[in-house]
Enzyme design. Structure first.
Site, mmCIF file in Angstrom:
data_model
loop_
_atom_site.group_PDB
_atom_site.id
_atom_site.type_symbol
_atom_site.label_atom_id
_atom_site.label_comp_id
_atom_site.label_asym_id
_atom_site.label_seq_id
_atom_site.Cartn_x
_atom_site.Cartn_y
_atom_site.Cartn_z
ATOM 1 N NE ARG A 240 -6.257 0.081 4.312
ATOM 2 C CZ ARG A 240 -6.401 -1.226 4.319
ATOM 3 N NH1 ARG A 240 -5.826 -1.976 5.256
ATOM 4 N NH2 ARG A 240 -7.134 -1.809 3.375
ATOM 5 C CG HIS B 294 -0.560 -4.693 4.729
ATOM 6 N ND1 HIS B 294 -0.892 -3.385 4.480
ATOM 7 C CD2 HIS B 294 -1.739 -5.347 4.865
ATOM 8 C CE1 HIS B 294 -2.204 -3.243 4.456
ATOM 9 N NE2 HIS B 294 -2.746 -4.442 4.690
ATOM 10 C CD GLU C 24 1.006 -0.497 4.151
ATOM 11 O OE1 GLU C 24 0.467 -1.344 3.428
ATOM 12 O OE2 GLU C 24 0.869 -0.468 5.387
#
Length: 336
Positions: free
Chosen positions: A236, A297, A265
């Site tokens: 994360r 991601h 993000e």
């Protein structure tokens, strides 16, 4: 069951509809490209469930708004749940379910890809060769065999990475509040964070985002790292203090950086912004370093993983409709 699916991309729809079809199209899936927020919560009106992803916002105001329009289930298309106010959900009587594990190998293999690409400067060599430059200056790497890799978080993903890197001949050290005895028996050496920082040539982060892990890699941590360390984060974004990492890149403390996640993000990833000017100055600064490699991601994004995510998502919805409890709920013990 009527399900409002937020943050939908074309592949989400394809795989979720296929998973729903396996059960005879039992559920009415309504797809929205918008992410879930207080401004978009009204899209879930008439839905008993919402299906969300990593960058949807499920704080207390959103949870309370969902409750008011009759939503009884939040089903996450991810393993992490740091974007959900679990206490608010419990108070509202809303069940929260997640994907406990879909394909740890997918993220572990993506981590290896980042390590290999940064080490052997593949991203730089690719651009050079396309321009007719075949010089090797500046592309020197190192053998992974015998190098020490520090893995922070040895759950399913960290454990999968241990197996991969062990096969390459790496020495593996690890940190986890709950050490895995099978990994320790296989030769993984569990250390304190401070000792891991001092020992590792490469550090890979695979821990959840909690108050304890928020900005785990900050200025103080950087001071303890070996000079020129490679840092990889596929967990994360907020586990890493981005501003501190930029200072580490400028000083040379960090020799290379691989990111598949980023603190902010939510304003960037999972959309095409190629025709716009990036408004995030911190992210734009990261992109100026030749020894930084960022993917959006993407670590989870394999055929097997996305299919498993869709299947378990539908399983959670079906179980809740059938017996009032999702297949993989996040229980009250998680809230405490």
């Amino acid at each position: 069951m009527d399900v409002a699916v937020f943050s939908t991309r074309s592949y989400d729809r394809t795989f979720l509809e296929a998973a729903n079809a396996k059960g005879g199209n039992r559920h009415d899936l309504r797809f929205f490209e918008a992410s879930l927020s207080l401004q978009t919560v009204s899209l879930a009106r008439r839905s008993a469930a919402v299906c969300c992803f990593v960058n949807d916002h499920l704080d207390r105001p959103v949870i309370e708004a969902l409750c008011q329009i009759g939503v009884r289930l939040v089903v996450l298309r991810c393993a992490g749940f740091n974007n959900v106010d679990l206490k608010a959900a419990e108070a509202a009587g809303i069940c929260v379910a997640r994907i406990p594990a879909y394909s740890p190998e997918a993220i572990a293999e993506h981590t290896l890809a980042l390590i290999l690409c940064l080490n052997r400067k593949i991203h730089r060599a690719y651009v050079r060769v396309r321009e007719g430059n075949f010089a090797l200056d500046g592309l020197l790497g190192f053998n992974l065999a015998t190098r020490t890799v520090g893995i922070i978080g040895t759950g399913k993903i960290g454990g999968a990475l241990v197996k991969i890197l062990s096969g390459l001949g790496c020495r593996i050290v690890a940190h986890d509040p709950y050490p895995d005895s099978s990994l320790a028996s296989a030769g993984v050496e569990y250390l304190s964070l401070e000792d891991l920082f001092a020992a590792a040539d490469i550090i890979s982060l695979h821990c959840p985002l909690t108050p304890e892990t928020h900005h785990m890699i900050d200025r103080a941590a950087l001071a303890s790292l070996r000079d020129g360390v490679m840092l990889i984060n596929t967990s994360r974004g907020a586990v890493v203090d981005t501003r501190a990492v930029i200072e580490g890149l400028k000083s040379g403390k960090i020799g290379s950086l691989g990111l598949d996640v980023y603190e902010e993000e939510g304003d960037l990833f999972f959309r095409d912004l190629s025709g716009q000017t990036l408004q995030d100055d911190i992210f734009a600064r990261l992109l100026t370093f030749h020894n930084v490699l960022i993917t959006g991601h993407q670590g989870f994004f394999t055929q097997e993983a996305v299919e498993a995510i869709a299947d378990v998502t539908i399983e959670n919805v079906t179980a809740f409709e059938t017996c009032g409890r999702a297949a993989y709920p996040i229980g009250p013990e998680r809230i405490a």
